[in-house]
Design a protein around this motif. Sequence first.
Motif, PDB file in Angstrom:
ATOM      1  N   TYR A 606      43.411  50.093  15.300  1.00  0.00           N
ATOM      2  CA  TYR A 606      44.585  50.338  14.466  1.00  0.00           C
ATOM      3  C   TYR A 606      45.805  49.644  15.083  1.00  0.00           C
ATOM      4  CZ  TYR A 606      41.977  53.999  12.057  1.00  0.00           C
ATOM      5  OH  TYR A 606      41.053  54.689  11.318  1.00  0.00           O
ATOM      6  N   ALA A 607      46.778  49.353  14.208  1.00  0.00           N
ATOM      7  CA  ALA A 607      48.093  48.924  14.674  1.00  0.00           C
ATOM      8  C   ALA A 607      48.968  50.172  14.751  1.00  0.00           C
ATOM      9  CB  ALA A 607      48.690  47.897  13.727  1.00  0.00           C
ATOM     10  N   ALA A 608      49.557  50.426  15.923  1.00  0.00           N
ATOM     11  CA  ALA A 608      50.415  51.594  16.106  1.00  0.00           C
ATOM     12  C   ALA A 608      51.869  51.164  15.939  1.00  0.00           C
ATOM     13  CB  ALA A 608      50.194  52.212  17.478  1.00  0.00           C
ATOM     14  N   ILE A 609      52.552  51.729  14.941  1.00  0.00           N
ATOM     15  CA  ILE A 609      53.973  51.472  14.702  1.00  0.00           C
ATOM     16  C   ILE A 609      54.719  52.707  15.211  1.00  0.00           C
ATOM     17  CG2 ILE A 609      55.716  50.948  12.980  1.00  0.00           C
ATOM     18  CD1 ILE A 609      53.448  49.881  11.187  1.00  0.00           C
ATOM     19  N   GLU A 610      55.413  52.552  16.335  1.00  0.00           N
ATOM     20  CA  GLU A 610      55.999  53.703  17.039  1.00  0.00           C
ATOM     21  C   GLU A 610      57.523  53.595  17.042  1.00  0.00           C
ATOM     22  OE1 GLU A 610      54.291  55.047  20.954  1.00  0.00           O
ATOM     23  OE2 GLU A 610      56.286  54.433  21.639  1.00  0.00           O
ATOM     24  N   VAL A 611      58.181  54.645  16.554  1.00  0.00           N
ATOM     25  CA  VAL A 611      59.646  54.731  16.555  1.00  0.00           C
ATOM     26  C   VAL A 611      60.034  55.980  17.349  1.00  0.00           C
ATOM     27  CG1 VAL A 611      61.715  55.004  15.180  1.00  0.00           C
ATOM     28  CG2 VAL A 611      59.874  53.529  14.356  1.00  0.00           C
ATOM     29  N   ALA A 612      60.790  55.775  18.433  1.00  0.00           N
ATOM     30  CA  ALA A 612      61.178  56.879  19.315  1.00  0.00           C
ATOM     31  C   ALA A 612      62.690  56.915  19.468  1.00  0.00           C
ATOM     32  CB  ALA A 612      60.513  56.726  20.688  1.00  0.00           C
ATOM     33  N   ASP A 613      63.243  58.122  19.615  1.00  0.00           N
ATOM     34  CA  ASP A 613      64.667  58.280  19.875  1.00  0.00           C
ATOM     35  C   ASP A 613      64.856  59.283  21.012  1.00  0.00           C
ATOM     36  OD1 ASP A 613      65.167  61.098  18.855  1.00  0.00           O
ATOM     37  OD2 ASP A 613      64.348  60.201  17.047  1.00  0.00           O
ATOM     38  N   ASN A 614      66.051  59.332  21.553  1.00  0.00           N
ATOM     39  CA  ASN A 614      66.345  60.292  22.630  1.00  0.00           C
ATOM     40  C   ASN A 614      67.241  61.420  22.131  1.00  0.00           C
ATOM     41  OD1 ASN A 614      68.633  58.754  22.292  1.00  0.00           O
ATOM     42  ND2 ASN A 614      69.157  58.681  24.471  1.00  0.00           N
ATOM     43  N   GLY A 615      67.036  61.773  20.849  1.00  0.00           N
ATOM     44  CA  GLY A 615      67.831  62.833  20.246  1.00  0.00           C
ATOM     45  C   GLY A 615      67.333  64.221  20.614  1.00  0.00           C
TER      46      GLY A 615
END
Length: 816
Positions: A606-615
């Motif tokens: 799979y292609a992993a599309i990862e969006v992370a924040d420090n909220g």
Amino acid sequence: MKHKLRLYLFLALLLSFIPEGMAATKLRVGIYDNPPLVFMSPDGRPRGLIVDIFEKIAKRAHWEPEYVPGTFQEGLDRLEKGHLDFLLAVGETPERAAFVSFSRKALVFNWGQLVCRRAGGITSLQDLKGRTLAVLKGDIFYSGPNGIKILTRTFGIDCRFLELSSYAQVTAAVAIGKADAGVVNRFFTFSGAFPASMENTPVVFSPISVAVAASKAKASLLNRFDAEFLRLKSGSNSTYAQILRKWLVRSSMSRGFWEQHRGYFVTAFLALFLLAVYTFFLLLLIRQKTRQTRLAYQRLSQEIKIHRQTSRELLALSSLVEQAEEGIIIVDSEGRLLLSNPAAGKFFGVDFSGFRGQSIGEILGGDSGFLDEILAATREGKNWDGEAEIQGEEEADGGAILGISAFPVRDGSGNILFHGLTMWDVTRERKLERQVQQKQKLELVGQLAAGIAHDFNNLLTVIRGSTELIQLKNNQPQVMERAEMILRATDRAAILVSQLLGFSRKQMRVPRPVDLKLEFPEFNEILSRLLPENIHFSSELNPGLPVLEADPTQLHQVLINLITNARDALEEAHDKIPNPVIRLRIYPTELDAGEAEKLELEPGNYAAIEVADNGPGIQPELKKRIFEPFFTTKEVGKGSGLGLATVQGIARQNDGAVMLSEGKEGGAVFTVYWPLPSESISPSLIHPPIPEKTENFQGKILVVEDEAGVLDFAREVFSQMGFEVLTATSGDEALEIFNKNPGIAVVFTDVILPGMSGVELSHKIKGLNPDIQVAFTSGYDREKLSRHGVGSGSPLLQKPYSLHELREFISKITKC
């Protein structure tokens, strides 16, 4: 003594005033062939040890039983359906407890006994390999939690089972050689129905307590049954003891039993004779022993007997508790732990053996909130049934849900001694229920979305087309600026419709090979514009990522929604996050069977599309709802609640999934798993040749559209392209125009029309001219259009479309 006599006379006098004709409660009682516990005698009367106990209790409780004979399995089925009120001599199992209720006091203790023909050569479970076992269908010793079926499977013993309707049939099958061995209960071997040609093997198993089962509607009568049973057992020569002697001694001395153990009895008789002679002479020697010593000896013998019997019962009960799959906890009135089993410790991730005598609330900590309500009920003498969500070691990622049944444990006088809790894991069932509810909700909203999409897309087509035509004919800056605002608004409206169809998995997909190494710079530029300057944005694309099979528009939606969601979270907590950061990573990964199962995916790449924040992250109580459509924590007017629902819908539509996790330094991490193609994609498919542009067209084109605004827009565009345009608002009108106007080169028709559909029109026109080009347009999704006959290979322009898209579409059609 005189006072007691007066009391007894007073009670007798009081009872004499009770009317003999008091109305009795009629009960339907199931009975089956299981001597000497329960059976029907040849003259058709119910007989047996349990029958005698029940008759005694029924008489005291003013019950009038009507006995209904049948097989054991028939009795269980009738009890579950409410056709019976009671079924006698039933072993308690969790499966049966789901649809019937059991008496709390065990009438007798029983266990499974493996029997065979004399000299049958069966001395252990291993001897059953490759053999045939006769068993009673539905019997707890056959298919129960610790029955022979589970035992043979556990030890890898391959044998066959012959299911019969009674123990008599089981022993008969073994006696005639139809089966090599049989499974009965230990009481049956004492009965006269046990053949003399058979013997018990050393194999015994599955000790159980035999109880009376009642339908759920009659469960309240069991309290009276238990109280009366305790009265039957009271006293050294109780009614209960007399019934046991009547049936067990008599059954043991039946003709079949005598023939089976004749040698033992002869030996025992000789031994008893010699012992009597020895005792006679011994008594002559100890004649001078005092009466006080004899009485002390008798008392001591009785106490030892009672102690041994109690020890055996406690050992059997302890084994049952330890091996039970249900968790069991017993506490005192102050909530201090008295007893627990390994299953309970497994649920809570605690070894209770080191905490006995301590408060159960202190032991469980945060998982003990449900205990206050339970103990409050049981202290009042009430039962408590419900569920509780806990955070155990094995379910640390989402918690476990336990079904709990609590009850007060009373002594013979009805005083509450302890408080018992039984528990079982219902996590899987509740998760499945939530998934079904979520699916139903999505389907409902999806139906709504699909219903409005067609009409809404028609309106957007008219608005966009008319605005673009105004731009072509007017160069005034103010008009052009206003027209551009209208186009941007229609784009946003089209995206909203697309989101509605996306999360309901009804959005039309136009997949093609996508090389993210080429698309990534454009993605970065678009995403950067969404963020204010105070938020630091970083992105990383793994250079080894293969080419995806995807709809670029859907990829844009996924990225935009995830980045927007992270941005909103950081802006809401701006005063708490001094250096807000959003990170985008896209990389290849492989999911094994375990990881894929958790995400409800197939194992693979799979292609992993990862969006992370420090909220601030997602609060635990909101995690279960964040993917629900229209659910938002934002103020009214600041969020539609479709962003994450759209991401999940697009992921599912492409056989992928989305997962929420917590970042190492806090914040939220959303990861979309997009399936990678099993084979590499040819470069020619990634970079198809650019078609040559054609300025002007000649010939006739027939436009069929029932929406007047869309029809006018299409007529204007095709006229500018050089076509001679013919129009119709229905299929019947279009067919008539086609027959009257030879030379029509292209038919551009809506799919859903009044009367004849666009597909039916296409078939009729193709029948008249097989070489003509027919193209379709519609505001409905591909799934609905496929039900109307539009194949995946049929040329289709999805509404709403722009002037440029319409020109490009017709240009391709005319070159085919």
